[in-house]
Each structure stands twice: as C-alpha cells, then as structure tokens.
Design a protein around this motif. Structure first.
Motif, PDB file in Angstrom:
ATOM      1  N   SER A 189       0.812  -1.220   0.000  1.00  0.00           N
ATOM      2  CA  SER A 189       0.000   0.000   0.000  1.00  0.00           C
ATOM      3  C   SER A 189       0.844   1.268   0.000  1.00  0.00           C
ATOM      4  O   SER A 189       0.305   2.373  -0.064  1.00  0.00           O
ATOM      5  CB  SER A 189      -0.942   0.004   1.209  1.00  0.00           C
ATOM      6  OG  SER A 189      -0.239  -0.208   2.419  1.00  0.00           O
ATOM      7  N   TRP A 191       4.113   4.044   1.215  1.00  0.00           N
ATOM      8  CA  TRP A 191       4.533   4.773   2.408  1.00  0.00           C
ATOM      9  C   TRP A 191       3.334   5.472   3.043  1.00  0.00           C
ATOM     10  O   TRP A 191       2.582   6.189   2.375  1.00  0.00           O
ATOM     11  CB  TRP A 191       5.594   5.808   2.058  1.00  0.00           C
ATOM     12  CG  TRP A 191       6.914   5.233   1.668  1.00  0.00           C
ATOM     13  CD1 TRP A 191       7.917   4.814   2.486  1.00  0.00           C
ATOM     14  CD2 TRP A 191       7.397   5.028   0.338  1.00  0.00           C
ATOM     15  NE1 TRP A 191       8.990   4.360   1.766  1.00  0.00           N
ATOM     16  CE2 TRP A 191       8.699   4.477   0.440  1.00  0.00           C
ATOM     17  CE3 TRP A 191       6.850   5.251  -0.936  1.00  0.00           C
ATOM     18  CZ2 TRP A 191       9.454   4.146  -0.675  1.00  0.00           C
ATOM     19  CZ3 TRP A 191       7.612   4.918  -2.048  1.00  0.00           C
ATOM     20  CH2 TRP A 191       8.893   4.376  -1.910  1.00  0.00           C
ATOM     21  N   ALA A 192       3.150   5.279   4.324  1.00  0.00           N
ATOM     22  CA  ALA A 192       2.010   5.860   5.034  1.00  0.00           C
ATOM     23  C   ALA A 192       2.292   7.301   5.445  1.00  0.00           C
ATOM     24  O   ALA A 192       3.445   7.712   5.598  1.00  0.00           O
ATOM     25  CB  ALA A 192       1.687   5.025   6.271  1.00  0.00           C
ATOM     26  N   ALA A 193       1.204   8.057   5.649  1.00  0.00           N
ATOM     27  CA  ALA A 193       1.323   9.411   6.186  1.00  0.00           C
ATOM     28  C   ALA A 193       1.517   9.371   7.692  1.00  0.00           C
ATOM     29  O   ALA A 193       2.190  10.225   8.274  1.00  0.00           O
ATOM     30  CB  ALA A 193       0.091  10.235   5.833  1.00  0.00           C
ATOM     31  N   TYR A 208      -3.319   6.932   5.301  1.00  0.00           N
ATOM     32  CA  TYR A 208      -2.927   7.691   4.119  1.00  0.00           C
ATOM     33  C   TYR A 208      -3.667   9.020   4.055  1.00  0.00           C
ATOM     34  O   TYR A 208      -4.664   9.232   4.754  1.00  0.00           O
ATOM     35  CB  TYR A 208      -3.162   6.842   2.866  1.00  0.00           C
ATOM     36  CG  TYR A 208      -2.248   5.637   2.855  1.00  0.00           C
ATOM     37  CD1 TYR A 208      -1.000   5.701   2.259  1.00  0.00           C
ATOM     38  CD2 TYR A 208      -2.605   4.459   3.509  1.00  0.00           C
ATOM     39  CE1 TYR A 208      -0.127   4.617   2.284  1.00  0.00           C
ATOM     40  CE2 TYR A 208      -1.745   3.371   3.552  1.00  0.00           C
ATOM     41  CZ  TYR A 208      -0.505   3.460   2.931  1.00  0.00           C
ATOM     42  OH  TYR A 208       0.361   2.394   2.982  1.00  0.00           O
ATOM     43  N   LEU A 209      -3.165   9.927   3.201  1.00  0.00           N
ATOM     44  CA  LEU A 209      -3.635  11.306   3.199  1.00  0.00           C
ATOM     45  C   LEU A 209      -5.106  11.429   2.855  1.00  0.00           C
ATOM     46  O   LEU A 209      -5.771  12.365   3.298  1.00  0.00           O
ATOM     47  CB  LEU A 209      -2.791  12.131   2.215  1.00  0.00           C
ATOM     48  CG  LEU A 209      -1.327  12.354   2.625  1.00  0.00           C
ATOM     49  CD1 LEU A 209      -0.582  13.103   1.526  1.00  0.00           C
ATOM     50  CD2 LEU A 209      -1.249  13.122   3.941  1.00  0.00           C
ATOM     51  N   LYS A 210      -5.652  10.504   2.080  1.00  0.00           N
ATOM     52  CA  LYS A 210      -7.057  10.584   1.694  1.00  0.00           C
ATOM     53  C   LYS A 210      -7.978   9.858   2.677  1.00  0.00           C
ATOM     54  O   LYS A 210      -9.146   9.609   2.373  1.00  0.00           O
ATOM     55  CB  LYS A 210      -7.241  10.035   0.279  1.00  0.00           C
ATOM     56  CG  LYS A 210      -6.556  10.896  -0.776  1.00  0.00           C
ATOM     57  CD  LYS A 210      -6.850  10.398  -2.186  1.00  0.00           C
ATOM     58  CE  LYS A 210      -6.193  11.298  -3.222  1.00  0.00           C
ATOM     59  NZ  LYS A 210      -6.462  10.837  -4.621  1.00  0.00           N
ATOM     60  N   GLU A 212      -7.641   6.780   3.962  1.00  0.00           N
ATOM     61  CA  GLU A 212      -7.635   5.322   3.927  1.00  0.00           C
ATOM     62  C   GLU A 212      -6.701   4.769   5.004  1.00  0.00           C
ATOM     63  O   GLU A 212      -5.727   5.419   5.385  1.00  0.00           O
ATOM     64  CB  GLU A 212      -7.172   4.826   2.558  1.00  0.00           C
ATOM     65  CG  GLU A 212      -8.058   5.248   1.409  1.00  0.00           C
ATOM     66  CD  GLU A 212      -7.425   4.958   0.073  1.00  0.00           C
ATOM     67  OE1 GLU A 212      -8.092   4.359  -0.769  1.00  0.00           O
ATOM     68  OE2 GLU A 212      -6.241   5.328  -0.109  1.00  0.00           O
ATOM     69  N   TRP A 228      -7.589  -3.294   0.266  1.00  0.00           N
ATOM     70  CA  TRP A 228      -6.735  -2.370  -0.493  1.00  0.00           C
ATOM     71  C   TRP A 228      -6.896  -2.578  -1.993  1.00  0.00           C
ATOM     72  O   TRP A 228      -6.960  -1.603  -2.752  1.00  0.00           O
ATOM     73  CB  TRP A 228      -5.282  -2.576  -0.072  1.00  0.00           C
ATOM     74  CG  TRP A 228      -4.295  -1.844  -0.919  1.00  0.00           C
ATOM     75  CD1 TRP A 228      -4.049  -0.499  -0.951  1.00  0.00           C
ATOM     76  CD2 TRP A 228      -3.413  -2.429  -1.886  1.00  0.00           C
ATOM     77  NE1 TRP A 228      -3.067  -0.207  -1.865  1.00  0.00           N
ATOM     78  CE2 TRP A 228      -2.663  -1.367  -2.453  1.00  0.00           C
ATOM     79  CE3 TRP A 228      -3.176  -3.739  -2.312  1.00  0.00           C
ATOM     80  CZ2 TRP A 228      -1.697  -1.588  -3.433  1.00  0.00           C
ATOM     81  CZ3 TRP A 228      -2.215  -3.965  -3.281  1.00  0.00           C
ATOM     82  CH2 TRP A 228      -1.490  -2.890  -3.831  1.00  0.00           C
TER      83      TRP A 228
END
Length: 328
Positions: A189, A191-193, A208-210, A212, A228
C-alpha cells in the motif's frame, strides 16, 4: 588539594556525573509553547519538541551541534535530545542527527538518526523513560518516517527507496516491551502518512492522506490486502492497477483480470486528455488481461492500439505472437 581529592573520590564512588541538563527543572512558560520549534533558555536549547498524548512527557531534539554553529547535513557536531517529565529533565543524550521524535505516555521515546554520512543510511533508536536504550536498528537506506503507540508498547519505522538495498522501502515493526523486532515487509500500500496501533488487536494500521487505512500484522503480513485491492481498483488509477498486476507476478487470476478490466475501462473513458504513454500503458494492461481471459483477438486489437500511441510500450513482440496465433 585534600578537598579536591576527596571530592574526586566521592564522585567516583557515586558514578559519573549526569550529563548537563539532567535532573534540571524548566519553567512551564518555556514548556507550554505550542509550536514545534521551542526555545528553552535553561538548556540553551532551540529545537523541535513533541508531547506524549497524555501531556506528561515532552521530547526535545536538535539536529545541530551544542554551539549552534552548524546544523542539518554535516560531517561532525553531535545533535542532542532531552526527555522532560512534567518540568524535570529525566534523560539527556547525543546522537549524530536526531530527527522525527516520538514519545509515549509512559516516557518511552524514539528518534531517527539521519547520520553524518552522505550515503543512504539511517538508524532507528528507541529508549526507556530513563534514557536507557531499547532498540538500535541500522538501515542501509534513509529513514522515511516512524510511529509509536501511545502506551509505548509498539513502534514502526519505514525506510525510503534505496536501489540495491535489502532495506529499500522496508517497514520494520518492533515490540518495545520485549525489546525485539517482530517483523518487516515492503508495504504494497506504499509509504504511510502516519501510523495507528489499535488497542483492540495486535496490528499496525497504515494511514494515508485521503483517509484510507490498512492493517498489517506485527509480523508484517498485509491483513487488509483484499480491501486495499478493491479501493485501488475503484480509483481507476492505471499505476495502481499496474502495481496490482505485478504483485501477482504478471499472472492475475481470471477473476482478478475481470476486475482489472472494469477498472481500466473506467480509467480509459476519462483518459483522452492524458499523455499518450499513460494511455498506452492502460491499453497494454487491458490487453494482458484479455490474454488471461483467452480473448486473443481482442488482446491483439488492444495491443495494436497501445503501439499506435507509444511504439516503445513493450508489447510489439507479444502482438506479433498473437497475430500468428490468430492468423490476423
């Protein structure tokens, strides 16, 4: 002379003197500064701060030397960090380039050391509230980000892309209570935020930024892969579809190939304004899915359309093979 000698003996009996700043109290006015960059006059410190979720602990760090003459990328001049409990400094230390600090409700804290060298490398460090080390994990890659559970039990860090390194893009998970690395992976998926550690199950959630979020087990297993996949396909993003295709070894099941076709068709409907290469890539993937579904004449037509947009898209040989197979 005798006083000096007795004083020396007293210090030797009691162990080494604590580092400068240890057990020192700091004014609340300095600590209550809400910004990420703070000035602590008592420590002659200007640097970053982060607070534990319960507000008890504050971790301070400075990626620069004590004299304040050099900071950031450099070859010497150790950086410094402080852990403050309430208004009392309880731990002090130095590493080369401390960054991305995290601190838990029990005072456990982590830092990423970006190191002096210009090579792709980094070090993830975890400490107890008294400053004693728990984990030191070196990477043959720069460190992208890290996370720490509020209770100080679990931590993660992920490396940046580093060609030809086994640590490239690797997410590593730690049990700090046990003092061990529990697992690692290169997350499909991406790199995570940021990271979460749900209290009701032993997982790490990559956010994640959106908005998710996807769960990974403590051993690095991708627990939410099916979720995912569906989320990625619903976006109709051709590069995500390509990633899914490659994740199967370029051999998705007929069921997945059908699902990919739906996603690619949705993408291609709105792809007229995109550059020819991106549209050709979508057609290349669509043709590959048609091959898996054994619709060879349709696959050939789609490959030809992709080649008309981008002759270097990489399906010329396959198109010729299909032409012979179908007698077209």
């Amino acid at each position: 002379m005798l006083k000096w000698l007795f004083g020396a003996n007293e210090r030797a009996a009691g162990g080494p003197e604590p580092p400068a700043g240890a057990r020192q109290r700091i004014s609340r006015q300095s600590l209550d500064d809400a910004s990420r960059i703070v000035h602590i006059p008592e420590l002659n410190f200007i640097g970053h701060q982060v607070r534990s979720a319960n507000g008890r602990f504050i971790l301070l760090w400075r990626d620069g030397n004590d004299a304040g003459t050099v900071g950031g990328a450099r070859q010497s001049g150790l950086g410094r960090y402080y852990l403050v409990d309430g208004d009392l400094v309880v731990a002090v230390g130095q590493v080369e380039r401390p960054n991305d600090g995290r601190v838990a409700n029990n005072g456990t804290f982590t830092l990423n050391d970006w190191r002096f060298t210009s090579e792709l490398c980094g070090m993830f460090l975890a400490f107890r509230a008294d400053g004693s080390p728990i984990i030191t994990r070196t990477f043959a890659a720069n460190i992208f980000d890290s996370g720490l559970s509020d209770d100080g039990r679990y931590a993660v860090c992920q490396a940046c892309n580093a060609p030809n390194s086994e640590d490239s893009s690797r997410l590593v998970i730690f049990d700090l209570e046990a003092g061990i690395e529990t697992g690692s992976c290169v997350p499909e998926s991406g790199w995570a935020a940021r990271y979460e550690f749900p209290a009701d199950r032993p997982v790490v959630r990559l956010l994640y930024l959106k908005g998710e979020g996807f769960d990974y087990g403590l051993d690095g297993t991708f627990l939410d892969r099916d979720t995912w996949v569906e989320a990625s396909l619903a976006k109709g993003d051709v590069y995500l579809v390509q990633k899914l295709f490659r994740a199967t070894g370029d051999a998705p099941s007929p069921e997945l190939a059908n699902r990919l076709l739906i996603s690619l068709d949705g993408f291609l409907v709105n792809a007229d304004a995109l550059d020819p290469h991106t549209r050709a890539l979508a057609l290349k993937l669509k043709g590959a899915c048609c091959e898996i579904l054994e619709d060879f004449p349709k696959a050939l037509r789609i490959y030809d359309a992709a080649l008309a947009l981008d002759p270097k898209i990489g399906v010329k040989r396959r198109a010729e093979q299909l032409r012979k197979l179908t007698g077209s």
